[in-house]
Write an enzyme that holds these catalytic residues in place. Structure first.
Site, PDB file in Angstrom:
ATOM      1  N   GLU A 127     -13.344  -9.174  43.147  1.00 52.26           N
ATOM      2  CA  GLU A 127     -13.570 -10.605  42.900  1.00 52.26           C
ATOM      3  C   GLU A 127     -13.597 -11.449  44.169  1.00 52.26           C
ATOM      4  OE1 GLU A 127     -12.016 -14.202  39.969  1.00 52.26           O
ATOM      5  OE2 GLU A 127     -10.987 -12.269  39.968  1.00 52.26           O
TER       6      GLU A 127
ATOM      7  N   GLU B 142     -12.487 -17.067  27.552  1.00 51.39           N
ATOM      8  CA  GLU B 142     -11.636 -16.951  28.733  1.00 51.39           C
ATOM      9  C   GLU B 142     -12.463 -17.090  30.009  1.00 51.39           C
ATOM     10  OE1 GLU B 142      -8.825 -13.569  30.936  1.00 51.39           O
ATOM     11  OE2 GLU B 142      -9.461 -13.268  28.856  1.00 51.39           O
TER      12      GLU B 142
ATOM     13  N   GLU C 156      -4.806  -2.850  28.996  1.00 51.80           N
ATOM     14  CA  GLU C 156      -5.680  -3.364  30.055  1.00 51.80           C
ATOM     15  C   GLU C 156      -5.006  -3.264  31.419  1.00 51.80           C
ATOM     16  OE1 GLU C 156      -7.514  -7.624  31.474  1.00 51.80           O
ATOM     17  OE2 GLU C 156      -7.747  -7.079  29.355  1.00 51.80           O
TER      18      GLU C 156
ATOM     19  N   LYS D  80      -3.718 -20.813  28.391  1.00 53.30           N
ATOM     20  CA  LYS D  80      -3.866 -19.488  28.988  1.00 53.30           C
ATOM     21  C   LYS D  80      -2.801 -19.278  30.037  1.00 53.30           C
ATOM     22  CE  LYS D  80      -6.830 -16.451  31.726  1.00 53.30           C
ATOM     23  NZ  LYS D  80      -8.113 -16.233  32.435  1.00 53.30           N
TER      24      LYS D  80
END
Length: 401
Positions: free
Chosen positions: A205, A249, A385, A155
């Site tokens: 977050e 993910e 995105e 990733k």
């Protein structure tokens, strides 16, 4: 936190019977460039002046912060709190300081006055430049996916930026108002990062918070854009909860957070399945990790530094992902995907992942947005995105891509 709560004196008289009403909105309204504003789900902070800056040297940033807080306390500061930002590269200079004064209030989400809409942005002719252009970003995603299929890494998070030039001086307090009132339950910040520079944003977050022995981390990974159509919005949320790509993910990030916290904790609790968190523009897969700190001298910032960068903002394996980022992104991330937050002399604090943000200068903005790239990623989808993530800030300035 050691700073005593303070209710602003210009709360409307009708709200005086309940100290939460108007207190957070008053601090939001009192922000001016050069001040330090931070709104979290637990409190609202506004710092003025600089009692002591955290120096830049070879020591770890958490060590330098602890020493600065101790020096401020020894110099007679009644309740030193450090507030500011740490860059993506922890070895680069941070923008952290102990303000002369810090006013605090309940969280923005607890203040009914925050529901009042902000003034819409004035019509203006902005000049917008995409760096890299969407086609270039798509090519970088495709190249990364090809390397993943060859087994080089699993990733990487690749970002792109928008450079916006305004027709006149920026109104950063107005931008902050729009960011905060649109997502009052998140983490909103406006922090000076250098002469004439301000880091603004509304991050969803939490990297980690510490209150006494209790720790909370809230990794987000796996996301999809919101829709203005209610039925489509619900469909997208439901699809995200079933997406094999996004669930994988997310699991990688949660596992990394668990492993990073475990050496510091006597107990770590990780829910078996993620839930959903929504912002005004995005749905995110979310897991709230809770833990009990084993060593009380370990500060929130030390924990944050041990977690950072998570695979949610960098990739895995970390060192190789960093190199891919450096080779693929034609800009320096600076404070993007770093940390913003506060910490006190007892070690308590909240540190947030610096996303949905922009760096403001006198007449320009640089916006940042990234996407997690895995072997199942499609360049067009990842480009869409990032465009959706730009909307958080574009809506605050009245710009459409």
């Amino acid at each position: 936190m050691s700073t005593a709560p303070e209710v602003a004196t210009h709360v409307p008289p009708a709200a005086a019977d309940h100290p939460a009403v108007g207190a957070a909105a008053a601090l939001l309204g009192a922000y001016e460039p050069g001040a330090r504003f931070l709104g979290t789900p637990t409190r609202t902070l506004l710092g003025h002046g600089v009692h002591r800056e955290v120096p830049h040297d070879d020591r770890p940033v958490a060590t330098r912060v602890a020493a600065t807080l101790a020096a401020a306390r020894d110099a007679g500061h009644p309740g030193p709190v450090v507030v500011g930002a740490v860059p993506f590269d922890q070895h680069a200079p941070a923008a952290l300081a102990v303000p002369d004064t810090v006013r605090s209030a309940p969280p923005l989400s607890a203040d009914p006055l925050v529901a009042l809409p902000a003034e819409p942005p004035a019509r203006a002719e902005w000049r917008v430049r995409q760096v890299p252009e969407p086609a270039g970003y798509g090519s970088a995603v495709a190249a990364a996916v090809d390397r993943m299929w060859r087994g080089e890494f699993s990733k990487v998070v690749l970002a792109r930026t928008l450079e916006l030039d305004a027709p006149g001086p920026l109104d950063t307090p107005a931008m902050l108002q729009r960011l905060a009132r649109r997502d009052p339950g998140g983490y909103t910040f406006a922090l000076p990062t250098g002469p004439g520079r301000t880091l603004l944003g509304a991050s969803p977050e939490l990297l980690v918070s510490r209150r006494g022995h209790r720790l909370v981390a809230n990794p987000l990974a796996g996301s999809t854009p919101r829709s203005e159509d209610l039925a489509e919005d619900v469909r997208r949320a439901a699809a995200l909860l079933k997406s094999v790509k996004d669930l994988h993910e997310h699991a990688v990030v949660v596992d990394a957070v668990h492993r990073a916290l475990a050496p510091h904790c006597g107990e770590v609790t990780v829910p078996a399945e993620p839930t959903l968190v929504r912002t005004a523009t995005m749905w995110h897969l979310s897991t709230t990790v809770t833990a009990t700190l084993a060593a009380p001298e370990t500060s929130a910032l030390e924990l944050a530094c041990s977690l950072h960068p998570t695979p949610a903002v960098c990739g895995t394996p970390t060192d190789l992902a960093r190199r891919v980022i450096a080779d693929s992104e034609p800009f320096d991330r600076g404070f993007f995907t770093g940390m913003v937050g506060w910490g006190d002399a007892s070690g308590d604090g909240e540190w947030v992942v610096t996303i949905r943000c922009a760096e403001a200068r006198e007449e320009s903005l640089r916006l940042y947005a990234g996407a997690g790239i895995v072997s199942a990623s499609e360049p067009e989808a990842e480009t869409r995105e990032t465009a959706a993530k730009f909307r958080t800030f574009l809506d605050a300035v009245g710009v459409r891509l």
